[in-house]
Design a protein around this motif. Sequence first.
Motif, PDB file in Angstrom:
ATOM      1  N   ARG A  52     -56.056   4.743 -28.285  1.00  0.00           N
ATOM      2  CA  ARG A  52     -55.626   5.682 -27.247  1.00  0.00           C
ATOM      3  C   ARG A  52     -55.492   5.003 -25.891  1.00  0.00           C
ATOM      4  N   ASN A  53     -56.382   4.069 -25.584  1.00  0.00           N
ATOM      5  CA  ASN A  53     -56.390   3.463 -24.246  1.00  0.00           C
ATOM      6  C   ASN A  53     -55.549   2.199 -24.154  1.00  0.00           C
ATOM      7  N   ALA A  56     -53.881   1.323 -20.806  1.00  0.00           N
ATOM      8  CA  ALA A  56     -54.748   0.984 -19.675  1.00  0.00           C
ATOM      9  C   ALA A  56     -54.965  -0.518 -19.609  1.00  0.00           C
ATOM     10  N   VAL A  59     -61.124  -1.376 -19.280  1.00  0.00           N
ATOM     11  CA  VAL A  59     -62.111  -0.370 -19.647  1.00  0.00           C
ATOM     12  C   VAL A  59     -63.151  -0.308 -18.533  1.00  0.00           C
ATOM     13  N   PRO A  70     -58.873  -3.386 -22.788  1.00  0.00           N
ATOM     14  CA  PRO A  70     -59.183  -2.683 -24.037  1.00  0.00           C
ATOM     15  C   PRO A  70     -58.980  -3.528 -25.289  1.00  0.00           C
ATOM     16  N   GLY A 142     -51.333   5.909 -18.004  1.00  0.00           N
ATOM     17  CA  GLY A 142     -52.330   4.853 -18.014  1.00  0.00           C
ATOM     18  C   GLY A 142     -52.130   3.818 -16.937  1.00  0.00           C
ATOM     19  N   CYS A 151     -62.436   7.082 -15.017  1.00  0.00           N
ATOM     20  CA  CYS A 151     -61.750   5.955 -15.660  1.00  0.00           C
ATOM     21  C   CYS A 151     -60.881   5.175 -14.675  1.00  0.00           C
ATOM     22  N   HIS A 152     -60.243   5.872 -13.725  1.00  0.00           N
ATOM     23  CA  HIS A 152     -59.218   5.232 -12.894  1.00  0.00           C
ATOM     24  C   HIS A 152     -59.361   5.478 -11.391  1.00  0.00           C
ATOM     25  N   GLN A 299     -65.841   9.067 -23.027  1.00  0.00           N
ATOM     26  CA  GLN A 299     -65.311   7.779 -22.602  1.00  0.00           C
ATOM     27  C   GLN A 299     -65.674   6.713 -23.625  1.00  0.00           C
ATOM     28  N   VAL A 300     -65.212   5.485 -23.403  1.00  0.00           N
ATOM     29  CA  VAL A 300     -65.345   4.432 -24.415  1.00  0.00           C
ATOM     30  C   VAL A 300     -66.810   4.162 -24.749  1.00  0.00           C
TER      31      VAL A 300
END
Length: 333
Positions: A52-53, A56, A59, A70, A142, A151-152, A299-300
Motif C-alpha cells: 500500500r505504501n 511513499a 516510512v 518502504p 503519497g 505519516c506525512h 501504521q506500519v
Amino acid sequence: MTSRTDVSDMDMKQRQRYDVVVVGGGAAGLSGALTLARARRSVLVIDAGEPRNAPASQVHNYLGRESTPPGELLEIGRGEVTGYGGEIVRGRVASAERLPGEGRGFRVVTEDGTAVEARRLLVTTGLVDELPPVPGLAERWGREVLHCPYCHGREVADRPIGVLSVGPLAVHQALMWRQWSDDVTLFRHTGPEPTDEEYEQLAARGVAVVDGEVEGLEVEDDRMTGVRLAGGRVIGREALVVQARFTARSAVLESLGLVPVPQEMGGEVIGTYVPTDPVGATEVPGVWAAGNVTRLTEQVIGAAAAGLMAGAAINGDLIAEDTRNAVEARRRG
C-alpha cells in the motif's frame, strides 16, 4: 532462491504442506512470518508485490527505522524471514478452503492454479485506498496528495496545505493539519457545510474556507503548485489532504466465509474491515488476520506489531494441537 532477500516467482514445490501460510508480504505478514520461523515453524509467505505504501518515499514513526524507504524496509524483513528458514514466493492467492476432515487444515490456491496446504493461515492482504474522483489525485498520491498527518505532516510542515472536503470529517482533518502549518485552507468541494460551531473553530485557528468544487491540480516541474476550482480559479497549495475510503483486500478471507463490515469514524463510514480478536484470530478456527485488512488506520509499526502477536498466537495454537496429538499417540501405545 538466489539470495536471502529474493522473492521468487510462484514455485512451491519444495514443500507441499506448511505449518503456516501467510498471505501478504507487507510489514504485518513478514513480522508474523519472522515470529513463526524463529519458533521453528515451516512458513510460506505468498506476496502479490503490491504494498500500500509503495508511492511513499519513506516510512515514519517506526522506532529504529525512521525515514527508511518502504521497499528497503521490506527487503530487510524478507532477508530476516528467509534467514530463519521461512520461504517467500511471489504470487496472488485466489482463494482458500478448509480441507475435509478434522485437523486437516487448509488448501491455498493461487491465480495460476498452484495449490499448497497449511495447518494454519495468516492473512495480511492490507487495504485499497479509494480516492475521491478528482483528476490528478491518484498521480500525486503519497507525494503531495496525503491523508495521514502522522505519516506525512512533518514533511510538509509550514507549507501551504489544502484539505479536500468530501464528508463530515473534513473540519476535523483541517484542524488536525493546522498543527503542522499555519497556512491551511479547507476546500468545501462536495462535503457538507460546516456548522456554526465548526466555522468558529476554523476561524479561531486561522483556517480559510473556500466554496466551490475542486476540478483538478496544478503541477509544474513534477510538483504540485495549486488547486484548481471549477471555473478556473487556482489557489496555490503545495499539498492536498484527502479522505480516502479504506477498503480491505478481503477476497481470501471472504472465500473462507468471513464477511467485511463497515467501520465508522465520527458518524461516517470510512471503509470496511474484517473483524478479529486482539491477537488476530477470526471467527473461522485456524485463520488469523493482521494489519490493515483488519485495522484500517494502523501504521506500519502497528501492523508489524499485529503480525508479531498473530504469529505468537498461531504458534501457541499449534503447540496445543501438537500436544493433543502426542497425548493421543501415547495413549494408543
